[in-house]
Each structure stands twice: as C-alpha cells, then as structure tokens.
Design a protein around this motif. Sequence first.
Motif, PDB file in Angstrom:
ATOM      1  N   THR A 100       1.126  -1.241   0.020  1.00  0.00           N
ATOM      2  CA  THR A 100       0.219   0.014  -0.299  1.00  0.00           C
ATOM      3  C   THR A 100       0.945   1.219  -0.293  1.00  0.00           C
ATOM      4  OG1 THR A 100       0.515  -0.455   2.255  1.00  0.00           O
ATOM      5  CG2 THR A 100      -2.674  -1.035   1.288  1.00  0.00           C
ATOM      6  N   PRO A 101       0.674   2.094  -0.795  1.00  0.00           N
ATOM      7  CA  PRO A 101       1.460   3.515  -1.083  1.00  0.00           C
ATOM      8  C   PRO A 101       1.101   4.203   0.261  1.00  0.00           C
ATOM      9  CG  PRO A 101      -0.509   3.487  -2.066  1.00  0.00           C
ATOM     10  CD  PRO A 101      -0.388   2.137  -1.957  1.00  0.00           C
ATOM     11  N   TRP A 102       2.369   4.949   0.851  1.00  0.00           N
ATOM     12  CA  TRP A 102       2.391   6.184   1.951  1.00  0.00           C
ATOM     13  C   TRP A 102       2.302   6.908   1.429  1.00  0.00           C
ATOM     14  CZ3 TRP A 102      -1.494   4.997   5.762  1.00  0.00           C
ATOM     15  CH2 TRP A 102      -2.165   4.127   6.099  1.00  0.00           C
ATOM     16  N   LEU A 107       1.064   9.004   6.398  1.00  0.00           N
ATOM     17  CA  LEU A 107       1.571   8.403   7.699  1.00  0.00           C
ATOM     18  C   LEU A 107       1.551   9.259   9.175  1.00  0.00           C
ATOM     19  CD1 LEU A 107       2.347   5.010   7.329  1.00  0.00           C
ATOM     20  CD2 LEU A 107       4.914   6.078   7.719  1.00  0.00           C
ATOM     21  N   GLY A 108       1.227   9.474   8.566  1.00  0.00           N
ATOM     22  CA  GLY A 108       1.616  10.954   9.795  1.00  0.00           C
ATOM     23  C   GLY A 108       2.733  11.440  11.000  1.00  0.00           C
ATOM     24  N   ALA A 122       8.095  13.896  15.078  1.00  0.00           N
ATOM     25  CA  ALA A 122       7.075  12.437  15.650  1.00  0.00           C
ATOM     26  C   ALA A 122       6.599  11.689  14.470  1.00  0.00           C
ATOM     27  CB  ALA A 122       6.054  12.028  16.608  1.00  0.00           C
ATOM     28  N   ILE A 123       7.036  10.480  14.878  1.00  0.00           N
ATOM     29  CA  ILE A 123       6.219   9.064  13.949  1.00  0.00           C
ATOM     30  C   ILE A 123       4.940   8.525  14.290  1.00  0.00           C
ATOM     31  CG2 ILE A 123       6.019   7.919  11.586  1.00  0.00           C
ATOM     32  CD1 ILE A 123       9.332   9.196  11.172  1.00  0.00           C
ATOM     33  N   ASP A 126       0.873   4.287  14.897  1.00  0.00           N
ATOM     34  CA  ASP A 126      -0.501   3.532  15.356  1.00  0.00           C
ATOM     35  C   ASP A 126      -0.953   2.624  13.226  1.00  0.00           C
ATOM     36  OD1 ASP A 126      -0.537   3.599  16.871  1.00  0.00           O
ATOM     37  OD2 ASP A 126      -2.799   5.396  17.005  1.00  0.00           O
ATOM     38  N   ARG A 127      -0.717   3.663  12.124  1.00  0.00           N
ATOM     39  CA  ARG A 127      -0.970   2.938  11.035  1.00  0.00           C
ATOM     40  C   ARG A 127      -0.132   2.043  10.124  1.00  0.00           C
ATOM     41  NH1 ARG A 127      -2.372   9.114   8.766  1.00  0.00           N
ATOM     42  NH2 ARG A 127      -3.237   9.349  10.736  1.00  0.00           N
ATOM     43  N   LEU A 128       1.104   2.811  10.700  1.00  0.00           N
ATOM     44  CA  LEU A 128       2.239   1.645  10.160  1.00  0.00           C
ATOM     45  C   LEU A 128       2.338   0.127  10.661  1.00  0.00           C
ATOM     46  CD1 LEU A 128       4.446   1.652   8.697  1.00  0.00           C
ATOM     47  CD2 LEU A 128       5.648   3.095   9.755  1.00  0.00           C
ATOM     48  N   ARG A 129       1.934   0.546  12.739  1.00  0.00           N
ATOM     49  CA  ARG A 129       2.081  -1.362  13.074  1.00  0.00           C
ATOM     50  C   ARG A 129       0.068  -1.981  12.667  1.00  0.00           C
ATOM     51  NH1 ARG A 129       4.882  -3.473  14.948  1.00  0.00           N
ATOM     52  NH2 ARG A 129       3.595  -4.823  13.763  1.00  0.00           N
TER      53      ARG A 129
END
Length: 374
Positions: A100-102, A107-108, A122-123, A126-129
């Motif tokens: 999936t592209p981000w 991605l925050g 900060a990153i 949550d979305r990545l996990r």
Amino acid sequence: MAVLVQKFGGTSVGSIDRILHVAEWVLNAQARGDHPVVVVSAMSGETNRLVELAHRIAPIPYSREYDLLIASGEQISVGLVTLAINAAAARRGLGGPCATPWLGHQLGIRTDAVFSKARIQAIDTDRLRGELDRRGIPVIAGFQGVDASGNITTLGRGGSDTSAVAIAAALKEAGTPGVDCEIYTDVDGVYTTDPRICPAARKIPRICFEEMMELASLGAKVLQIRSVEIAAKFRVPLHVRSSFEPVEGTRVVSQEELRSGPGALLEEVVVAGIAADPDQVKFTLQEVPDGPGVAAAIFGALSDAAVVVDVIVQDVSSDGRLNVSFTSGRSDALKAQGALEALAAVRFPGMRIVMRDSLAKVSIVGVGMQNHSG
Ligand code: ADP
Ligand code: ASP
Ligand code: MG
C-alpha cells in the motif's frame, strides 16, 4: 518475523526496469521471512529537475510551495513501486493484501515548519503497525513530512535516508522487536572515500556511528547526516548496500559492537576515511565592533535564518574592531547574505561583508586519531 526497513535511493528506482527489480527484491525478502517496510526516493534526477524549475522563477524559493513542489518526485516513485510490487505478487500467485502506498502526511510523519530543512518530530506508528499486522507491505515516500498546519515539508537533500531510519527508530520505540534498516544505493557500501572520485577507495566492512556521522557531515553524501544521528541515538543498525548486486555492504554499528563483534581489530584503525565537500562558501565580516554580545548577534541572526555554520575563525581585535570569518554550504549562501545585510543595516553600520565561493573542504576522519600524535 523481523521488520526490515528497506530504503531505495534514486538510482535504485531510476527506471521502470529498476523498479520491477526492486519489487522482486522486496518480495524475496518477504519470502525469506522478513517483514519489509519500503521507503523510496524520487527517481534519479527528478528532484534536481524540480529544484531547477523553482530556481528559474525565484532565487530563494524556499517556502511552503517549494516543498510541495520538490516533494512530488517521491509521490511518483511510491505509486510506481507499489504498482510493481502488487503486479509481481500477483505473478507469484501470492493472495491477500500486499503493498500500500503512503505519503508522509498520510502516514503521520510530523515535522517542524522549516521548509526545505524540516526535522522530524514524531511518527505516528499506529497506521504502520496496522499495515504490518495485516501482513501488508507499506511503501512510503521518503524525504517528506507534514507540519502542524498541514503543510507538506521536506527534510533536506538526501532526506529519504533520514525518513527510513526515523521510521525504523519509531517502530523500535513502539516496541517492535528486531527492526533492521537497509539503505540501498548505487555503490555497494561506504568506502574510505567517494569511489566515483577515487577508484582506489576501499570498501569499509564495518564503521561506527561516530565515524559515519563525521564522514556524512563532512561531505560523504552516501548517507544524510541526520539519518546517522537518529540511528546512533536509537541504536538502529544500518546496512548500506547495493540493489544491483546481492553482496554484503557496510554495517554501521555502535563503537562497542565494532570493538567486540566479528572482525574486531585489536587496535583502533586510525583513519577511517576521507570526505570532500566541493560546495562551500566563506564569509568574512570586516570592521565588526568588538564587545560582548557581538558573536551572539552575528550567529544568532544566522541561526534565525536557518543557516548551518561550519568553521568559525575570529581575529584578534585591533582598535576595537575585528574580522570574523565563517564557512557554510553553498545552498545557504543567499540566506546568509540576506541575514548579514539586515544585521549590518540595524546593528553594525560599518561592517563589510565579503563572500568567497568556489571553495572545497577536504577532511580526514577517524576516532582512532584522538589517541595518536601526528
Ligand atoms: P541515493 O540516491 O541512493 O541516496 P546518493 O547519490 O545520495 O545515492 O549517495 C550515493 C553516492 O555517494 C555514491 O554514488 C558516491 O558517489 C557518493 N559517496 C560519497 N562519499 C562516499 C563514500 N565514502 N562511500 C560511498 N559513496 C560515497
Ligand atoms: N529525492 C530527494 C533528493 O534528491 C531525497 C533523497 O533522494 O533522499 O534529495
Ligand atoms: Mg542519498
């Protein structure tokens, strides 16, 4: 299953053939049992093209619109690499969700608002996990983030390295076990000096974070310095290698590991490498009134203008006047000139500003040097 952040530089995604090769490479890592998180740069030459277009319109284009423009190269590669991984997965008959592209803002990847030199604050992992939990392969645009007002920001030239290492560090901090980071580039490792300038340069099998930071800050653009700073701070081991040949590259590790791990030397290597930076400028400020607070006024003004100052030399004053010289990168020259002219106008009316460009800096690097005379 270890998370493997794989960053592919401009040459590695420089053509459709290369992108198809990257897709196979990523799926091979997955097939070996790793969990890839892919970070990509713009296709080679694309960011230069965008920078040049902007400079044809304005001499100092750094702004919200400039960052929005130069971040767009990574959007193209993210789209193409995601398409390529999904097509290759379908050819291999792999079912279920795949890549999936981000983009940075999706991605925050939150940064400050210093356009063209933003720092990651900060990153949001949550979305990545979430992506990793459902066994997807996130493909992330390097070099870009988003500030508190929602503007797209960029991290400075070469900033995809920093994106990749920051993502690895954030995943590690969020408790993901065993996060590794591979930086794929157009050379097969870090050399004792730029192998494109000096063919006799030798590949360094292992180097410590401190020496790599020095090499990077002094001009070896194989890794952006901030990526090495983050790697050192969060203890993210890096493997710099080539996506063209599957050979062992250079491991960037802690000093302790370098001293104790396989291949450790009994005695420290004195010189690790040589770095050169051909894009330096030198400013000399003449007839500066001597007195307390003068240096703070000069370097405060430069700092407010986000100019990175390197070497500083101050002469002994005579008749209450002195000369101050400093060097910086050529890309900061116009900003520095503007800040110094403003300072001369309001605070030091007699100060003369002399700029000399076309300077280069050559540096010799090695932690072993601190204990050796000569
Ligand atoms: P990428 O697009 O993959 O990020 P870069 O162009 O940013 O690639 O960095 C790789 C380049 O860094 C190499 O092609 C090489 O010319 C240069 N380089 C400078 N110093 C070194 C060094 N000590 N070791 C390896 N490469 C170096
Ligand atoms: N595309 C950006 C640049 O050319 C970022 C990167 O390649 O790391 O500087
Ligand atoms: Mg680079």
